[in-house]
Motif scaffolding. Structure first.
Motif, PDB file in Angstrom:
ATOM      1  N   GLU A 265      38.025  -0.218   8.789  1.00  0.00           N
ATOM      2  CA  GLU A 265      36.806  -1.022   8.609  1.00  0.00           C
ATOM      3  C   GLU A 265      36.714  -2.108   9.670  1.00  0.00           C
ATOM      4  O   GLU A 265      35.653  -2.320  10.275  1.00  0.00           O
ATOM      5  CB  GLU A 265      36.790  -1.650   7.215  1.00  0.00           C
ATOM      6  N   ASP A 266      37.814  -2.778   9.923  1.00  0.00           N
ATOM      7  CA  ASP A 266      37.818  -3.845  10.929  1.00  0.00           C
ATOM      8  C   ASP A 266      37.509  -3.288  12.313  1.00  0.00           C
ATOM      9  O   ASP A 266      36.758  -3.894  13.093  1.00  0.00           O
ATOM     10  CB  ASP A 266      39.190  -4.528  10.925  1.00  0.00           C
ATOM     11  N   PHE A 267      38.072  -2.122  12.617  1.00  0.00           N
ATOM     12  CA  PHE A 267      37.854  -1.487  13.928  1.00  0.00           C
ATOM     13  C   PHE A 267      36.386  -1.115  14.132  1.00  0.00           C
ATOM     14  O   PHE A 267      35.788  -1.435  15.169  1.00  0.00           O
ATOM     15  CB  PHE A 267      38.740  -0.243  14.028  1.00  0.00           C
ATOM     16  N   ILE A 268      35.787  -0.448  13.161  1.00  0.00           N
ATOM     17  CA  ILE A 268      34.391  -0.022  13.284  1.00  0.00           C
ATOM     18  C   ILE A 268      33.471  -1.220  13.458  1.00  0.00           C
ATOM     19  O   ILE A 268      32.581  -1.238  14.328  1.00  0.00           O
ATOM     20  CB  ILE A 268      33.970   0.817  12.058  1.00  0.00           C
ATOM     21  N   LYS A 269      33.667  -2.247  12.657  1.00  0.00           N
ATOM     22  CA  LYS A 269      32.822  -3.439  12.778  1.00  0.00           C
ATOM     23  C   LYS A 269      33.015  -4.116  14.130  1.00  0.00           C
ATOM     24  O   LYS A 269      32.048  -4.596  14.741  1.00  0.00           O
ATOM     25  CB  LYS A 269      33.152  -4.422  11.646  1.00  0.00           C
ATOM     26  N   SER A 270      34.237  -4.141  14.613  1.00  0.00           N
ATOM     27  CA  SER A 270      34.532  -4.797  15.879  1.00  0.00           C
ATOM     28  C   SER A 270      33.839  -4.122  17.051  1.00  0.00           C
ATOM     29  O   SER A 270      33.225  -4.785  17.895  1.00  0.00           O
ATOM     30  CB  SER A 270      36.046  -4.820  16.121  1.00  0.00           C
ATOM     31  N   ILE A 271      33.916  -2.799  17.127  1.00  0.00           N
ATOM     32  CA  ILE A 271      33.326  -2.122  18.284  1.00  0.00           C
ATOM     33  C   ILE A 271      31.804  -2.132  18.225  1.00  0.00           C
ATOM     34  O   ILE A 271      31.137  -2.197  19.262  1.00  0.00           O
ATOM     35  CB  ILE A 271      33.881  -0.691  18.457  1.00  0.00           C
ATOM     36  N   ILE A 272      31.220  -2.091  17.023  1.00  0.00           N
ATOM     37  CA  ILE A 272      29.765  -2.202  16.904  1.00  0.00           C
ATOM     38  C   ILE A 272      29.314  -3.582  17.350  1.00  0.00           C
ATOM     39  O   ILE A 272      28.343  -3.733  18.115  1.00  0.00           O
ATOM     40  CB  ILE A 272      29.301  -1.922  15.460  1.00  0.00           C
ATOM     41  N   ARG A 273      30.014  -4.602  16.889  1.00  0.00           N
ATOM     42  CA  ARG A 273      29.670  -5.985  17.248  1.00  0.00           C
ATOM     43  C   ARG A 273      29.759  -6.188  18.759  1.00  0.00           C
ATOM     44  O   ARG A 273      28.905  -6.826  19.375  1.00  0.00           O
ATOM     45  CB  ARG A 273      30.596  -6.951  16.513  1.00  0.00           C
ATOM     46  N   ASP A 274      30.785  -5.637  19.368  1.00  0.00           N
ATOM     47  CA  ASP A 274      30.992  -5.775  20.808  1.00  0.00           C
ATOM     48  C   ASP A 274      29.839  -5.158  21.598  1.00  0.00           C
ATOM     49  O   ASP A 274      29.299  -5.764  22.535  1.00  0.00           O
ATOM     50  CB  ASP A 274      32.322  -5.116  21.199  1.00  0.00           C
ATOM     51  N   VAL A 275      29.441  -3.956  21.232  1.00  0.00           N
ATOM     52  CA  VAL A 275      28.370  -3.272  21.955  1.00  0.00           C
ATOM     53  C   VAL A 275      27.036  -3.998  21.760  1.00  0.00           C
ATOM     54  O   VAL A 275      26.266  -4.170  22.712  1.00  0.00           O
ATOM     55  CB  VAL A 275      28.257  -1.799  21.509  1.00  0.00           C
ATOM     56  N   MET A 276      26.758  -4.451  20.546  1.00  0.00           N
ATOM     57  CA  MET A 276      25.500  -5.163  20.305  1.00  0.00           C
ATOM     58  C   MET A 276      25.442  -6.477  21.077  1.00  0.00           C
ATOM     59  O   MET A 276      24.379  -6.907  21.526  1.00  0.00           O
ATOM     60  CB  MET A 276      25.314  -5.419  18.808  1.00  0.00           C
ATOM     61  N   GLU A 277      26.597  -7.089  21.265  1.00  0.00           N
ATOM     62  CA  GLU A 277      26.647  -8.348  22.006  1.00  0.00           C
ATOM     63  C   GLU A 277      26.474  -8.137  23.505  1.00  0.00           C
ATOM     64  O   GLU A 277      25.776  -8.910  24.177  1.00  0.00           O
ATOM     65  CB  GLU A 277      27.984  -9.043  21.742  1.00  0.00           C
ATOM     66  N   HIS A 278      27.087  -7.084  24.041  1.00  0.00           N
ATOM     67  CA  HIS A 278      27.103  -6.904  25.491  1.00  0.00           C
ATOM     68  C   HIS A 278      26.048  -5.940  26.020  1.00  0.00           C
ATOM     69  O   HIS A 278      25.844  -5.869  27.233  1.00  0.00           O
ATOM     70  CB  HIS A 278      28.497  -6.427  25.929  1.00  0.00           C
ATOM     71  N   CYS A 279      25.396  -5.200  25.143  1.00  0.00           N
ATOM     72  CA  CYS A 279      24.342  -4.268  25.585  1.00  0.00           C
ATOM     73  C   CYS A 279      23.039  -4.513  24.820  1.00  0.00           C
ATOM     74  O   CYS A 279      22.452  -3.569  24.259  1.00  0.00           O
ATOM     75  CB  CYS A 279      24.786  -2.824  25.384  1.00  0.00           C
ATOM     76  N   PRO A 280      22.545  -5.745  24.774  1.00  0.00           N
ATOM     77  CA  PRO A 280      21.342  -6.018  23.984  1.00  0.00           C
ATOM     78  C   PRO A 280      20.106  -5.285  24.494  1.00  0.00           C
ATOM     79  O   PRO A 280      19.291  -4.807  23.695  1.00  0.00           O
ATOM     80  CB  PRO A 280      21.176  -7.540  24.100  1.00  0.00           C
ATOM     81  N   ASP A 281      19.953  -5.181  25.810  1.00  0.00           N
ATOM     82  CA  ASP A 281      18.779  -4.497  26.365  1.00  0.00           C
ATOM     83  C   ASP A 281      18.802  -3.011  26.033  1.00  0.00           C
ATOM     84  O   ASP A 281      17.770  -2.417  25.682  1.00  0.00           O
ATOM     85  CB  ASP A 281      18.726  -4.678  27.886  1.00  0.00           C
ATOM     86  N   GLU A 282      19.979  -2.415  26.131  1.00  0.00           N
ATOM     87  CA  GLU A 282      20.102  -0.980  25.850  1.00  0.00           C
ATOM     88  C   GLU A 282      19.879  -0.691  24.364  1.00  0.00           C
ATOM     89  O   GLU A 282      19.173   0.268  24.008  1.00  0.00           O
ATOM     90  CB  GLU A 282      21.477  -0.486  26.289  1.00  0.00           C
ATOM     91  N   ILE A 283      20.461  -1.522  23.486  1.00  0.00           N
ATOM     92  CA  ILE A 283      20.268  -1.317  22.046  1.00  0.00           C
ATOM     93  C   ILE A 283      18.805  -1.500  21.685  1.00  0.00           C
ATOM     94  O   ILE A 283      18.254  -0.731  20.879  1.00  0.00           O
ATOM     95  CB  ILE A 283      21.158  -2.285  21.240  1.00  0.00           C
ATOM     96  N   GLN A 284      18.148  -2.472  22.295  1.00  0.00           N
ATOM     97  CA  GLN A 284      16.720  -2.668  22.032  1.00  0.00           C
ATOM     98  C   GLN A 284      15.903  -1.487  22.537  1.00  0.00           C
ATOM     99  O   GLN A 284      14.933  -1.066  21.901  1.00  0.00           O
ATOM    100  CB  GLN A 284      16.229  -3.957  22.694  1.00  0.00           C
ATOM    101  N   PHE A 285      16.301  -0.919  23.661  1.00  0.00           N
ATOM    102  CA  PHE A 285      15.628   0.272  24.196  1.00  0.00           C
ATOM    103  C   PHE A 285      15.704   1.417  23.188  1.00  0.00           C
ATOM    104  O   PHE A 285      14.691   2.066  22.888  1.00  0.00           O
ATOM    105  CB  PHE A 285      16.284   0.685  25.515  1.00  0.00           C
TER     106      PHE A 285
END
Length: 463
Positions: A265-285
């Motif tokens: 659980e900690d791992f999944i939340k961590s990697i999702i949080r990381d990507v949302m933080e560092h790829c905001p333009d791509e996630i919004q796309f």
């Protein structure tokens, strides 16, 4: 050649205003008016293009510079623009690589089905530029998580002699010709004699999982993880299967099923949080163009305390749901995607760990529970896709492990090194496997695994 990345130019724009800059990239679009020409240039460093403005009265430009797909080097003054924020007033343009009119990406938008036919060119579209930017960041997030938590990254062999899952779906590795003959002209009398003359002197194949070698490494290093390609010769042509894919597989000593669930659980939340933080333009796309509920779905995972239920409870819930499932539900069946989606999207409305699966539908290495029917195994099911990771406590008891292998008719002599880990100082240990490409599907809303891989390998496809 000296130039500045478009991402750096736009990110730190104020530092470059009214200075001369050099950029390189490919023409995304071009248009002409009577006195001015415009080129949208992209270099792959970010989703945004930079607009090149050419005063036709001041500068004569090679006509090939306006061809979509052409590679350019452009020099000019970086200035503010009322319409675009910033643009470059061009002083010189060099065509680095011309692109003829048969370039297949002339239109602004193409179907992903069409783009799959040109994997070598599709990376020049915004869709795949965004996708592989997320893949890159997700890869970094995986390594970052494990390094911060004291795991050692180990490289396990790709060529192996053991079938970890015992399903017989390995690709064969051989140097023998397909019609290999003995010296006397007759075919080899049996499989053993055929492989005796092969490169390794025995049967070999591409790995379906790094788990067994990972367990052996953990039995001295404590906490390890592997992250690499795995292969399945499975004749499945679905949107979720590929013959070559990437897996993340940690192994943790002195950890039981409850420990690995907490880690998962900690791992999944961590990697999702990381990507949302560092790829905001791509996630919004992707939220705008692919899956309009994407950010809401990902935030739900981050904000939820994951649920937990036994397999038996899950079956009872499904049977009492009143839903007509394509695959009937009964104790002992493997849960299908439709069942997993009901549990996460309609019943709990959040991720859930389903634990204690029937031993007969799980792998030989999973710890046998005292009831004699189930094993200490769990799948993490998430809304939108179903299973995303599979965890288990590994069977640490030598006699029970051997019995499980013999029941499945597995050749013990091929697993002697693995069995030695139970013979010499066996400890409770657990691990999980994450299908990296499926995780990327979940993070982007992309519905076909073929779109997450640079050059996908599937049944009948090696292009």
């Amino acid at each position: 050649m000296k130039h500045i990345d478009i991402k750096k130019l736009l990110t730190d724009a104020e530092s470059y205003v009214d200075t001369s800059v050099t950029v390189c990239g490919w023409v995304r679009t071009a248009r002409n008016s009577k006195s001015v020409s415009f080129i949208e240039l992209n270099d792959g460093t970010c989703l945004n293009n930079i607009q090149l403005v050419i005063d036709k009265n001041e500068l004569e430009v090679n006509k090939n510079a306006f061809n979509v797909g052409a590679a350019l080097k452009a020099v000019g003054s970086f200035v503010r623009s009322e319409r675009n924020g910033f643009e470059i007033q061009i002083q010189a343009i060099e065509v680095l690589g011309n692109c003829p009119s048969d370039f297949p990406l002339q239109k602004k938008r193409h179907t992903v089905e069409f783009l799959r036919t040109i994997p070598h060119l599709r990376v020049r579209t915004r869709y795949f530029e965004a996708l592989f930017a997320v893949r890159d960041q997700l890869s970094y997030a995986v390594h970052d998580y494990f390094h911060k938590n004291g795991y050692k990254y180990v490289h396990t062999p790709i060529i192996t002699g053991s079938d970890c899952e015992g399903a017989g779906e390995m690709f064969r590795v051989t140097t023998q010709p397909w019609d290999a003959k003995a010296e006397n002209g007759s075919a080899y009398p049996n499989e053993e004699s055929y492989f005796k003359d092969d490169f390794f002197g025995t049967k070999a194949g591409l790995t379906v999982s790094a788990q067994l070698e990972g367990e052996m490494a953990a039995m001295g290093l404590g906490r390890i993880y592997t992250f690499g390609p795995t292969f399945r010769a499975e004749h499945s042509n679905t949107t979720r299967h590929a013959a070559e894919f990437w897996q993340v597989e940690p192994e943790v000593c002195f950890a039981d099923i409850d420990d690995i669930i907490e880690i998962g659980e900690d791992f999944i939340k961590s990697i999702i949080r990381d990507v949302m933080e560092h790829c905001p333009d791509e996630i919004q796309f992707f939220n705008q163009w692919v899956d309009k509920g994407l950010t809401e779905k990902l935030n739900l995972v981050l904000e939820s305390d994951f649920g937990r239920m036994t397999y038996t409870e899950a079956v009872e819930i499904l049977q009492k749901s009143g839903k007509e499932f394509q695959y009937p539900v009964e104790w002992g069946c493997d849960l299908q995607t439709e069942h997993e989606k009901y549990l996460t999207e309609e019943y709990l409305k959040k991720p859930v760990f389903v634990v204690d699966y029937p031993a007969d539908i799980k792998a030989f290495y999973m710890k046998q529970n005292p009831d004699g029917k189930t094993v200490a195994a769990t799948d993490l099911l998430v809304p939108g896709i179903g299973e995303i990771i599979g965890c288990s406590e590994r069977e640490a008891d030598m006699e029970k492990l051997v019995a499980a292998m013999e029941k499945r008719g597995m050749p013990l002599e091929e697993y002697q090194a693995y069995l030695d880990t139970r013979k010499y100082g066996s400890v409770p240990h657990s691990g999980f496997g994450l299908g990296f490409d499926r995780m990327l599907m979940y993070l982007t809303g992309v519905s076909n695994i073929r779109d997450t891989l640079l050059f996908p390998r599937t049944v009948g496809n090696l292009s």
